[in-house]
Design a protein around this motif. Sequence first.
Motif, PDB file in Angstrom:
ATOM      1  N   LEU A 179       0.826  -1.204   0.000  1.00  0.00           N
ATOM      2  CA  LEU A 179       0.000   0.000   0.000  1.00  0.00           C
ATOM      3  C   LEU A 179       0.866   1.261   0.000  1.00  0.00           C
ATOM      4  CD1 LEU A 179      -2.712  -1.062   2.615  1.00  0.00           C
ATOM      5  CD2 LEU A 179      -2.815  -1.213   0.111  1.00  0.00           C
ATOM      6  N   ARG A 180       0.329   2.329  -0.590  1.00  0.00           N
ATOM      7  CA  ARG A 180       1.092   3.565  -0.734  1.00  0.00           C
ATOM      8  C   ARG A 180       1.602   4.092   0.607  1.00  0.00           C
ATOM      9  NH1 ARG A 180      -1.713   8.184  -4.135  1.00  0.00           N
ATOM     10  NH2 ARG A 180      -3.394   7.624  -2.697  1.00  0.00           N
ATOM     11  N   SER A 181       0.817   3.915   1.664  1.00  0.00           N
ATOM     12  CA  SER A 181       1.220   4.413   2.979  1.00  0.00           C
ATOM     13  C   SER A 181       2.448   3.688   3.524  1.00  0.00           C
ATOM     14  CB  SER A 181       0.055   4.280   3.963  1.00  0.00           C
ATOM     15  OG  SER A 181      -0.362   2.925   4.064  1.00  0.00           O
ATOM     16  N   PHE A 182       2.751   2.506   2.960  1.00  0.00           N
ATOM     17  CA  PHE A 182       3.898   1.733   3.431  1.00  0.00           C
ATOM     18  C   PHE A 182       5.140   1.906   2.564  1.00  0.00           C
ATOM     19  CE2 PHE A 182       0.340  -0.792   5.218  1.00  0.00           C
ATOM     20  CZ  PHE A 182       0.744  -0.823   6.542  1.00  0.00           C
ATOM     21  N   HIS A 240       3.993   1.350  -7.539  1.00  0.00           N
ATOM     22  CA  HIS A 240       5.013   2.287  -7.045  1.00  0.00           C
ATOM     23  C   HIS A 240       6.424   1.768  -7.332  1.00  0.00           C
ATOM     24  CE1 HIS A 240       1.693   4.261  -5.038  1.00  0.00           C
ATOM     25  NE2 HIS A 240       1.368   3.127  -4.472  1.00  0.00           N
ATOM     26  N   HIS A 254      -4.619   5.950  -9.168  1.00  0.00           N
ATOM     27  CA  HIS A 254      -5.377   7.089  -8.663  1.00  0.00           C
ATOM     28  C   HIS A 254      -5.087   8.363  -9.464  1.00  0.00           C
ATOM     29  CE1 HIS A 254      -6.732   4.757  -5.264  1.00  0.00           C
ATOM     30  NE2 HIS A 254      -5.477   4.430  -4.965  1.00  0.00           N
TER      31      HIS A 254
END
Length: 220
Positions: free
Chosen positions: A27-30, A59, A92
């Motif tokens: 996930l982007r937050s990680f 990513h 996104h």
Amino acid sequence: MLALATCERLPLADGSVDFIWTDPPYLRSFIPVYGWLATEAKRILKPGGFIIAMCGGLHLNRIMRMFDDAGLDWFFEFQQQSNGDAPVVWKHYADQLDYPIVARCKPILCYSNGPGRPRVGGVMNTFEATHGWSKQWHHWGQDVASARYYIDYFSAEGDLVCDPFVGGGTTMVACKLIKRRCIGFDIDPAALRTSQARLANADIYHQLPMFADLEVLNVR
């Protein structure tokens, strides 16, 4: 060995690890954890030692820059093929609807700490596991067969393998099957308990085949 620790600073001595096999969260937050992973890999790997890390394709450019910036040497990008349902990844956009991508393969990045060479030649650039793919041990769990395959190519019996995101213990099981020493870390105590319980039954995985049904071509 299993221990509670964060990848930001692993409790290992400099130059003490032969090989790292791991599957961080996608996930982007990680994404920052890949920077920590790359920095720690540079520190704890022996000269010429390899790190192989699964990652999401969304990513990939940022992750590769982090590994490059840490001073690791690029080796190759492998791919893990999906053998069942493929997840939908959403690209996104700020000013329009998000775009869905069906991800039927997963990048596996391979770097080394200084120039490195695998134990043997002929590693496949894609791997499809037809058995052992299960989320029963961890919601982000991976199959034992692919872990065992790459660990076998990039390390030798008795080598120390590290997994900083051990999750449900897949790396630990794979190492036990092919006689590698292994140390697994996680920030989740429940994951460590699950891994410990799974290791007690690791011998059942000896029945799993190493490969999917593949046609190997000799290219000259």
